[in-house]
Design an enzyme around this catalytic site. Structure first.
Site, PDB file in Angstrom:
ATOM      1  CG  ASN A 238      -2.238  11.565   2.719  1.00 36.50           C
ATOM      2  OD1 ASN A 238      -1.686  10.692   2.048  1.00 36.50           O
ATOM      3  ND2 ASN A 238      -1.905  11.781   3.972  1.00 36.50           N
ATOM      4  CE  LYS A 239      -5.128   5.552   4.313  1.00 37.29           C
ATOM      5  NZ  LYS A 239      -6.130   4.753   3.560  1.00 37.29           N
TER       6      LYS A 239
ATOM      7  CG  ASP B  80      -2.967   8.268  -1.256  1.00 42.74           C
ATOM      8  OD1 ASP B  80      -2.929   8.795  -0.127  1.00 42.74           O
ATOM      9  OD2 ASP B  80      -2.580   7.110  -1.484  1.00 42.74           O
TER      10      ASP B  80
ATOM     11  NE  ARG C 256       0.207   1.494   3.329  1.00 44.66           N
ATOM     12  CZ  ARG C 256       1.143   2.369   3.590  1.00 44.66           C
ATOM     13  NH1 ARG C 256       2.417   2.002   3.749  1.00 44.66           N
ATOM     14  NH2 ARG C 256       0.874   3.648   3.693  1.00 44.66           N
ATOM     15  N   GLY C 257       0.259   2.415  -0.092  1.00 43.50           N
ATOM     16  CA  GLY C 257       1.030   3.648  -0.246  1.00 43.50           C
ATOM     17  C   GLY C 257       1.094   3.930  -1.748  1.00 43.50           C
ATOM     18  CB  ALA C 258      -0.018   6.805  -3.794  1.00 45.23           C
TER      19      ALA C 258
ATOM     20  NE  ARG D  60      -5.880   0.946  -2.085  1.00 42.43           N
ATOM     21  CZ  ARG D  60      -5.314   1.453  -0.980  1.00 42.43           C
ATOM     22  NH1 ARG D  60      -4.027   1.300  -0.760  1.00 42.43           N
ATOM     23  NH2 ARG D  60      -6.036   2.107  -0.096  1.00 42.43           N
TER      24      ARG D  60
ATOM     25  CD  GLN E  57      -2.967   2.821   6.718  1.00 44.01           C
ATOM     26  OE1 GLN E  57      -3.561   3.144   7.744  1.00 44.01           O
ATOM     27  NE2 GLN E  57      -3.586   2.690   5.571  1.00 44.01           N
TER      28      GLN E  57
HETATM   29  O1  MRU Z   1      -4.467   3.168   2.068  1.00 44.76           O
HETATM   30  P1  MRU Z   1      -2.989   3.409   1.992  1.00 44.76           P
HETATM   31  O2  MRU Z   1      -2.237   2.842   3.145  1.00 44.76           O
HETATM   32  O3  MRU Z   1      -2.419   2.996   0.658  1.00 44.76           O
HETATM   33  O4  MRU Z   1      -2.847   4.990   2.094  1.00 44.76           O
HETATM   34  C1  MRU Z   1      -1.569   5.549   2.051  1.00 44.76           C
HETATM   35  C2  MRU Z   1      -1.536   7.002   2.226  1.00 44.76           C
HETATM   36  O5  MRU Z   1      -2.543   7.655   2.339  1.00 44.76           O
HETATM   37  C3  MRU Z   1      -0.183   7.648   2.151  1.00 44.76           C
HETATM   38  O6  MRU Z   1      -0.122   8.770   2.965  1.00 44.76           O
HETATM   39  C4  MRU Z   1       0.067   8.079   0.697  1.00 44.76           C
HETATM   40  O7  MRU Z   1      -0.112   6.999  -0.160  1.00 44.76           O
HETATM   41  C5  MRU Z   1       1.410   8.637   0.510  1.00 44.76           C
HETATM   42  S1  MRU Z   1       2.653   7.417   0.627  1.00 44.76           S
HETATM   43  C6  MRU Z   1       4.132   8.052   0.136  1.00 44.76           C
END
Ligand code: MRU
Length: 349
Positions: free
Chosen positions: A250-251, A240, A49-51, A92, A199
């Site tokens: 973002n999250k 994201d 996970r993480g964009a 996603r 996270q």
């Molecule tokens: O649902 P996730 O864990 O993929 O969400 C991740 C985030 O929101 C991060 O802050 C974002 O992807 C930036 S990661 C460099």
């Protein structure tokens, strides 16, 4: 080989290896994948996970998939490969890096109309390797630019995980923190736990502890109070998808942190590579927000924390309007308002 932090995805010969982020910090479990369908599933179920990391995973899924397409005719190969690109893109919806990586990989096919299947397969793998290496280099640059906005001895609040685990390695927001810490070991990090997937408490806390960077975990709902008590100097988060005007997805919960930071006059920075910017979306209202299973809210670690059968909302992301951002730290510099112009210029660089 360059120094490694906690790379969440890498090649093991022709296989794709990933740290299973669902079981961290309890275990560093490595999973291996040999088909694109397995990688798509790993993206959907949050193994990775993480964009930016998801973008890299998408690129590697396509490299694996291209190799497995059985076609000697380039036209048939292209048709099958295009179908695979569409499937990967949909894994996603909110992060921009996935569709960006798919488009970049697909450009190989468009730019080499006369190449044989074996050549295309080779070039696709090369492009996936390029995306992975560029992401790490970009994060180091983000860190180098970003450390300049971190005051001496700062108490930095971050949200979710924008670290090595969320990228190819090193991290974006945590890249800034790593660079700042290398220059000033007295900085401290406050990691919000980030309900529902945790996270912050599971991943950010883990990777910072592993790097010997001082980190304290807090519940998401403690942010207002600790800001009111002047215990936060600066906020740095990842992103994201960033719209053309700087509005940032973002999250879920990031927006709340941004409003609180604004109320308490605390600088609020977004750290992200240009691959997270989507110039085709004018503002945040056009960013698709992923809705995940209610069970992630009603259960923690498989244990029920709500009445059986209760409905639950689970939007995975929110949008912070650009007016709350102090700056966007990219690999080509720190963008300041007016964001539309700064973003346009950064994308031309
Ligand atoms: O649902 P996730 O864990 O993929 O969400 C991740 C985030 O929101 C991060 O802050 C974002 O992807 C930036 S990661 C460099």
């Amino acid at each position: 080989m360059s120094e490694q932090y906690l790379p969440p995805i890498y090649w093991e010969g022709e296989e794709v290896a990933m740290i299973d982020q669902r079981v961290l910090p309890k275990r560093e479990k490595i999973l291996k994948f040999t088909t694109p369908q397995q990688i798509i599933k790993a993206i959907k179920n949050m193994t990775i996970r993480g964009a930016p990391a998801v973008g890299v995973a998408g690129a590697m899924a396509l490299a694996v998939g291209a190799r497995r397409i059985e076609a000697s005719d380039a036209k048939i190969f292209k048709r099958k490969f295009e179908q695979l690109c569409q499937q990967v893109k949909k894994a996603r919806p909110t992060g921009n890096n996935l569709s960006w990586a798919v488009e970049r990989i697909y450009s190989v096919v468009v730019e080499n109309p006369r190449s044989k299947v074996s050549e295309l397969q080779h070039l696709i793998r090369q492009k996936a390797d390029e995306i992975l290496a560029e992401d790490i280099a970009g994060n180091k640059s983000i860190g180098a630019w970003g450390k300049s906005v971190i005051p001496a001895g700062a108490r930095i609040l971050t949200y979710c995980n924008a670290g090595a685990l969320a990228t190819a390695d090193y991290g974006t927001a945590l890249g800034v923190i790593r660079a700042a810490h290398a220059a000033d070991p007295s900085i401290q990090v406050l990691a919000c736990e980030t309900r529902p997937f945790l996270q912050g408490s599971r991943l950010t806390a883990y990777e910072l502890m592993r790097s010997n960077i001082p980190v304290t975990v807090l519940t998401d709902n403690a942010v207002g109070s600790i800001m009111q008590q002047q215990r936060v100097d600066v906020v740095v988060v990842g992103a994201d998808r960033i719209a053309a005007n700087g509005d940032t997805a973002n999250k879920i919960g990031t927006y709340t942190v941004a409003v609180l930071a604004n109320t308490h006059n605390i600088p609020f920075y977004v750290a992200a590579p240009r691959s997270t910017i989507d110039p085709s979306i004018a503002d945040g209202s056009g960013i698709p927000i992923e809705e995940r299973s209610p069970s992630e809210v009603t259960h923690i670690g498989g244990r029920s924390v709500a009445p059986k059968g209760i409905p639950a909302l689970n939007p995975a992301f929110d949008v912070t309007p650009n007016k709350y951002l102090t700056g966007i730290i990219t690999e080509v510099g720190i963008l300041r308002r007016p964001y539309r112009r700064a973003i346009r210029k950064a994308l031309e660089t």
